[in-house]
Design a protein around this motif. Sequence first.
Motif, mmCIF file in Angstrom:
data_model
loop_
_atom_site.group_PDB
_atom_site.id
_atom_site.type_symbol
_atom_site.label_atom_id
_atom_site.label_comp_id
_atom_site.label_asym_id
_atom_site.label_seq_id
_atom_site.Cartn_x
_atom_site.Cartn_y
_atom_site.Cartn_z
ATOM 1 N N ALA A 163 0.812 -1.217 0.000
ATOM 2 C CA ALA A 163 0.000 0.000 0.000
ATOM 3 C C ALA A 163 0.846 1.267 0.000
ATOM 4 C CB ALA A 163 -0.930 -0.013 1.212
ATOM 5 N N LEU A 164 1.976 1.263 0.733
ATOM 6 C CA LEU A 164 2.754 2.503 0.855
ATOM 7 C C LEU A 164 3.356 2.948 -0.481
ATOM 8 C CD1 LEU A 164 4.985 3.611 3.770
ATOM 9 C CD2 LEU A 164 5.813 3.849 1.425
ATOM 10 N N PRO A 165 4.132 2.117 -1.178
ATOM 11 C CA PRO A 165 4.675 2.605 -2.456
ATOM 12 C C PRO A 165 3.599 2.860 -3.492
ATOM 13 C CG PRO A 165 5.212 0.292 -2.128
ATOM 14 C CD PRO A 165 4.642 0.786 -0.844
ATOM 15 N N MET A 166 2.487 2.114 -3.426
ATOM 16 C CA MET A 166 1.393 2.371 -4.359
ATOM 17 C C MET A 166 0.908 3.801 -4.207
ATOM 18 S SD MET A 166 -2.194 2.754 -4.343
ATOM 19 C CE MET A 166 -2.974 1.685 -3.135
ATOM 20 N N ARG A 167 0.644 4.192 -2.975
ATOM 21 C CA ARG A 167 0.144 5.558 -2.758
ATOM 22 C C ARG A 167 1.198 6.595 -3.103
ATOM 23 N NH1 ARG A 167 -3.660 5.260 2.715
ATOM 24 N NH2 ARG A 167 -4.729 3.316 2.162
ATOM 25 N N ALA A 168 2.451 6.315 -2.772
ATOM 26 C CA ALA A 168 3.513 7.272 -3.061
ATOM 27 C C ALA A 168 3.725 7.444 -4.561
ATOM 28 C CB ALA A 168 4.805 6.830 -2.384
ATOM 29 N N VAL A 169 3.720 6.357 -5.292
ATOM 30 C CA VAL A 169 3.984 6.421 -6.737
ATOM 31 C C VAL A 169 2.851 7.115 -7.477
ATOM 32 C CG1 VAL A 169 4.266 5.039 -8.826
ATOM 33 C CG2 VAL A 169 5.514 4.419 -6.751
ATOM 34 N N VAL A 170 1.612 6.759 -7.165
ATOM 35 C CA VAL A 170 0.507 7.411 -7.875
ATOM 36 C C VAL A 170 0.437 8.895 -7.531
ATOM 37 C CG1 VAL A 170 -0.812 5.274 -8.082
ATOM 38 C CG2 VAL A 170 -1.247 6.791 -6.139
ATOM 39 N N GLN A 171 0.816 9.243 -6.301
ATOM 40 C CA GLN A 171 0.872 10.657 -5.931
ATOM 41 C C GLN A 171 1.942 11.377 -6.742
ATOM 42 O OE1 GLN A 171 2.092 11.633 -1.808
ATOM 43 N NE2 GLN A 171 0.305 12.965 -1.716
ATOM 44 N N MET A 172 3.113 10.756 -6.921
ATOM 45 C CA MET A 172 4.168 11.350 -7.737
ATOM 46 C C MET A 172 3.709 11.593 -9.161
ATOM 47 S SD MET A 172 7.936 9.780 -6.884
ATOM 48 C CE MET A 172 7.482 8.100 -7.281
ATOM 49 N N CYS A 173 2.846 10.698 -9.663
ATOM 50 C CA CYS A 173 2.402 10.792 -11.058
ATOM 51 C C CYS A 173 1.165 11.664 -11.231
ATOM 52 C CB CYS A 173 2.141 9.398 -11.615
ATOM 53 S SG CYS A 173 3.645 8.416 -11.819
ATOM 54 N N GLY A 174 0.623 12.176 -10.123
ATOM 55 C CA GLY A 174 -0.494 13.100 -10.209
ATOM 56 C C GLY A 174 -1.852 12.474 -10.108
ATOM 57 N N MET A 175 -1.928 11.228 -9.593
ATOM 58 C CA MET A 175 -3.210 10.560 -9.400
ATOM 59 C C MET A 175 -3.612 10.633 -7.929
ATOM 60 S SD MET A 175 -2.932 7.115 -11.733
ATOM 61 C CE MET A 175 -1.208 6.802 -11.399
ATOM 62 N N PRO A 176 -4.903 10.483 -7.625
ATOM 63 C CA PRO A 176 -5.316 10.414 -6.222
ATOM 64 C C PRO A 176 -4.716 9.192 -5.549
ATOM 65 C CG PRO A 176 -7.140 9.824 -7.674
ATOM 66 C CD PRO A 176 -6.050 10.368 -8.546
ATOM 67 N N THR A 177 -4.365 9.314 -4.264
ATOM 68 C CA THR A 177 -3.696 8.216 -3.569
ATOM 69 C C THR A 177 -4.654 7.132 -3.110
ATOM 70 O OG1 THR A 177 -3.860 9.391 -1.459
ATOM 71 C CG2 THR A 177 -1.864 9.737 -2.759
ATOM 72 N N SER A 178 -5.941 7.368 -3.221
ATOM 73 C CA SER A 178 -6.911 6.351 -2.830
ATOM 74 C C SER A 178 -8.071 6.381 -3.813
ATOM 75 C CB SER A 178 -7.402 6.594 -1.398
ATOM 76 O OG SER A 178 -8.012 7.871 -1.300
ATOM 77 N N GLY A 179 -8.997 5.463 -3.654
ATOM 78 C CA GLY A 179 -10.143 5.394 -4.556
ATOM 79 C C GLY A 179 -10.096 4.127 -5.386
#
Length: 419
Positions: A163-179
Amino acid sequence: MTDPSSAQPAPPGCPAHHPEAVRLGGLEYQQTPSQLYRALRREHGAVAPVLLDGDIPAWLVLGYSEVTYVTSHDELFARDSRRWNQWENIPADWPLMPYVGYQPSVLFTEGDEHRRRAGVITEALEGVDQFELARNCQLIADRLIADFAGCGQAELMTGYAHALPMRAVVQMCGMPTSGEDTRQLVEDLRISLDAAEGDDPVAAYGRVGERLRQLVKDKRVSPGPDVTSRMLLHPAGLSDEEIVQDLISVIAAAQQPTANWICNTLRLLLTDERFAVNVSGGRLSVGEALNEALWLDTPTQNFIGRWAVRDTQLGGRQIRAGDCLVLGLAAANTDPQIWPDSQVGAENAAHLSFSNGEHRCPYPAPLLADVMARTAVETLLERLPDLVLSVEPEELAWRPSIWMRGLTALPVQFTPVVQ
């Protein structure tokens, strides 16, 4: 270093006709791949004939020198999979198609085009502030830990390490971290790159592309301080589809391997007595554990691959034009030629876990992965200092994959923390 291509004369034939070609599968391989690597070295040397899904032939490059040679000589071993001499035998729904099916992405480009595409990714990633990334990862870690801290037990593989790198990576790419969109994207990436029985990796890969096409479209209209926007605004002028394909590469390379790196490091810290004393006394060994995990249980075990540009020799084998070579990164990292005493030096960072040569993970991707992994491990140990396994170490099971090295679960227990 000896030139691997100048080894003893090669026997004739390709892996397809080798009577001792080994299928890359089976429970023995999945749980203890190092045993298979040792057996292959004994039988075949540094380059072994193997069979992929559907008995498709390939060469597994096991030696450290040989992997280094292959990845340093693009003129002999290139990335464009359209060279493969086995395409007539490959069905459209072949499970490894997401790895080898040609896409207009940075992974399959060569020469000047590869340097152009890799340059865009490098500059986009250089725009990530590593201190800000560490702060974001610590905030993500705190939220994830808060979800289970009061329970006194947790399963860290799904609840934390992935869960942690998933949220970090999508945040870096400009996507919402959840949903649901983000969750489905990560699940489809897992299926595409490491499918379990019953999964459809080809369909999953298609869904990943559609989700990222929408992201690129949105960022064209409203750019932000993120990797996707920086790629769109780069003067190289990549097309939307080029950016989509390269984003798939960036996210896939960052999320699951980093998750497995985190979990493999935690397993080492929780099961190896060499680290237990140091961890409880200030965790000076976390960096060493992270590095040792890359040497001994690297998240990307094998990588497919390279395709021979012309007939050549490697490690005493005759490689035909169009033959596929699988890079045995895990086998190379434990090559007895570089560790004659079987003792991996945790302070040595010359492993091949991020590959090598022009097609290695682009700088600064390994540094960003280290920030995510180190922050995840250190924050967890700080918040839950008496963390221990809730099963015996030998009960931990590795996922059935020849490509990725990760646990199916990492159950732990600790003193509940009142929020």
